[in-house]
Design a protein around this motif. Structure first.
Motif, short mmCIF file in Angstrom:
data_model
loop_
_atom_site.label_atom_id
_atom_site.label_comp_id
_atom_site.label_asym_id
_atom_site.label_seq_id
_atom_site.Cartn_x
_atom_site.Cartn_y
_atom_site.Cartn_z
N LEU A 58 -9.82 -10.82 -7.50
CA LEU A 58 -10.85 -9.79 -7.70
C LEU A 58 -10.38 -8.44 -7.19
CD1 LEU A 58 -13.73 -9.06 -8.54
CD2 LEU A 58 -14.50 -9.80 -6.25
N LEU A 59 -9.75 -8.44 -6.04
CA LEU A 59 -9.24 -7.18 -5.49
C LEU A 59 -8.17 -6.59 -6.42
CD1 LEU A 59 -8.92 -7.95 -1.67
CD2 LEU A 59 -10.59 -6.48 -2.79
N SER A 60 -7.31 -7.44 -6.92
CA SER A 60 -6.28 -6.95 -7.85
C SER A 60 -6.89 -6.36 -9.11
CB SER A 60 -5.33 -8.10 -8.22
OG SER A 60 -4.68 -8.60 -7.07
N THR A 61 -7.91 -7.04 -9.60
CA THR A 61 -8.59 -6.57 -10.81
C THR A 61 -9.27 -5.24 -10.55
OG1 THR A 61 -8.96 -8.85 -11.50
CG2 THR A 61 -10.29 -7.17 -12.57
N ILE A 62 -9.91 -5.15 -9.41
CA ILE A 62 -10.59 -3.89 -9.06
C ILE A 62 -9.57 -2.77 -8.91
CG2 ILE A 62 -11.89 -2.73 -7.23
CD1 ILE A 62 -13.35 -5.38 -6.77
N HIS A 63 -8.46 -3.10 -8.29
CA HIS A 63 -7.42 -2.07 -8.12
C HIS A 63 -6.87 -1.61 -9.47
CE1 HIS A 63 -4.21 0.11 -6.15
NE2 HIS A 63 -3.32 -0.53 -6.93
N GLU A 64 -6.63 -2.58 -10.38
CA GLU A 64 -6.15 -2.20 -11.72
C GLU A 64 -7.19 -1.39 -12.49
OE1 GLU A 64 -5.11 -5.83 -13.59
OE2 GLU A 64 -3.31 -6.18 -12.34
N LEU A 65 -8.44 -1.81 -12.33
CA LEU A 65 -9.52 -1.07 -13.01
C LEU A 65 -9.63 0.34 -12.47
CD1 LEU A 65 -11.88 -1.09 -15.01
CD2 LEU A 65 -13.32 -2.06 -13.19
N GLN A 66 -9.51 0.45 -11.15
CA GLN A 66 -9.56 1.79 -10.55
C GLN A 66 -8.40 2.64 -11.03
OE1 GLN A 66 -9.57 1.64 -6.33
NE2 GLN A 66 -10.06 3.81 -6.07
N GLN A 67 -7.24 2.03 -11.11
CA GLN A 67 -6.06 2.76 -11.59
C GLN A 67 -6.25 3.20 -13.05
OE1 GLN A 67 -3.55 3.39 -9.48
NE2 GLN A 67 -2.56 4.67 -11.05
N THR A 68 -6.84 2.30 -13.83
CA THR A 68 -7.09 2.63 -15.25
C THR A 68 -8.08 3.78 -15.36
OG1 THR A 68 -6.67 0.32 -15.87
CG2 THR A 68 -7.87 1.69 -17.45
N LEU A 69 -9.12 3.71 -14.53
CA LEU A 69 -10.12 4.78 -14.56
C LEU A 69 -9.50 6.12 -14.17
CD1 LEU A 69 -13.21 2.94 -13.04
CD2 LEU A 69 -12.89 3.66 -15.42
N GLU A 70 -8.66 6.09 -13.16
CA GLU A 70 -8.00 7.33 -12.73
C GLU A 70 -7.10 7.88 -13.84
OE1 GLU A 70 -6.00 6.41 -9.14
OE2 GLU A 70 -7.83 6.36 -7.89
N ASN A 71 -6.39 6.97 -14.48
CA ASN A 71 -5.54 7.41 -15.58
C ASN A 71 -6.35 7.99 -16.74
OD1 ASN A 71 -3.22 6.60 -14.24
ND2 ASN A 71 -3.22 4.54 -15.12
N ASP A 72 -7.49 7.34 -17.00
CA ASP A 72 -8.36 7.86 -18.08
C ASP A 72 -8.90 9.22 -17.71
OD1 ASP A 72 -7.93 5.61 -19.56
OD2 ASP A 72 -9.77 4.58 -18.91
N GLU A 73 -9.25 9.41 -16.44
CA GLU A 73 -9.77 10.72 -16.03
C GLU A 73 -8.68 11.78 -16.16
OE1 GLU A 73 -11.29 10.33 -12.11
OE2 GLU A 73 -13.09 9.21 -12.69
N LYS A 74 -7.48 11.44 -15.73
CA LYS A 74 -6.39 12.42 -15.86
C LYS A 74 -6.11 12.76 -17.32
CE LYS A 74 -4.01 11.11 -11.59
NZ LYS A 74 -2.78 10.53 -11.01
N LEU A 75 -6.13 11.74 -18.16
CA LEU A 75 -5.90 11.98 -19.59
C LEU A 75 -6.99 12.85 -20.18
CD1 LEU A 75 -4.17 11.37 -22.07
CD2 LEU A 75 -5.53 9.28 -22.43
N SER A 76 -8.23 12.60 -19.75
CA SER A 76 -9.35 13.42 -20.25
C SER A 76 -9.18 14.84 -19.79
CB SER A 76 -10.68 12.85 -19.74
OG SER A 76 -10.89 11.56 -20.23
N GLU A 77 -8.75 15.03 -18.56
CA GLU A 77 -8.56 16.40 -18.08
C GLU A 77 -7.45 17.11 -18.85
OE1 GLU A 77 -7.81 16.01 -13.93
OE2 GLU A 77 -9.90 15.51 -13.39
#
Length: 214
Positions: free
Chosen positions: A180-199
């Motif tokens: 679960l922690l790994s999944t959350i970490h990957e999800l957080q990383q994905t969200l951060e990448n999506d935010e950077k891409l959106s910016e």
């Protein structure tokens, strides 16, 4: 103490008998036998020197009377002496009996002491046995102890199985939590990448809007 007293009495009677014997030899029974003997000697001398038949007869009767008294005193003295000998034998017998009684009393005392010591030892052992019996009665017997040990062993085995099951569940939960922690970490990383891409996309759009058209 009793032996000394008997011996002292015995010595006393021996000395008394010796004194009486000497006195009887000298003075008959103490009633004046020496005086009678002197009187008899004087009467014999007078009888020898008597001048008439009547005087000689009178002296002769006196001598007979004195002899009779001396014989009576001598017989009495012999009786007293024999009585003293019997008394001495009786005292010696009593002394031996007392010595035997004292020796028997000492033996009985020694035997009583042994019996008292044995009774004390038996009483001490009995008290120890009673105390040990009370201690034993407070504890269950071997059969019940074995049953309790068997029940405790089964309970311990059951608890061991429960422990293993709980440990397995904890290990599974630990793995699941790690995933679960790994999944959350990957999800957080994905969200951060999506935010950077959106910016980046927004920045490009803004740049395109601001540039003049040809």
């Amino acid at each position: 103490m009793l032996i000394l007293t008997v011996r002292s009495q015995n010595c006393y009677f021996l000395k008394a008998d010796e004194v009486i014997r000497k006195r009887l030899l000298i003075d008959g029974d103490g009633a004046g036998d020496d005086r009678r003997i002197n009187l008899l000697v004087k009467s014999f001398i007078k009888w020898c020197n008597s001048g008439s038949q009547e005087e000689g007869y009178s002296q002769y009767q006196r001598m007979l009377s004195t002899l009779s008294q001396c014989e009576f005193s001598m017989g009495k003295t012999l009786l007293v002496y024999d009585m003293n000998l019997r008394e001495m034998e009786n005292y010696e017998k009593i002394y031996k009996e007392i010595e035997c009684s004292i020796a028997g009393a000492h033996e009985k005392i020694a035997e009583c002491k042994k019996q008292i010591l044995q009774a004390k030892r038996i009483r001490k052992n009995r008290q120890e046995y009673d105390a040990l019996a009370k201690v034993i009665q407070r504890h269950p017997d071997r059969h019940e102890t074995l049953k309790e040990l068997e029940a405790l062993g089964k309970e311990l085995e059951h608890l061991s199985h429960i422990k293993e099951s709980v440990e397995d569940k904890l290990e599974l939960r630990r793995k699941q939590f790690h995933v679960l922690l790994s999944t959350i970490h990957e999800l957080q990383q994905t969200l951060e990448n999506d935010e950077k891409l959106s910016e980046v996309e927004e920045a490009q759009e803004t740049s395109m809007e601001t540039d003049p058209k040809p």
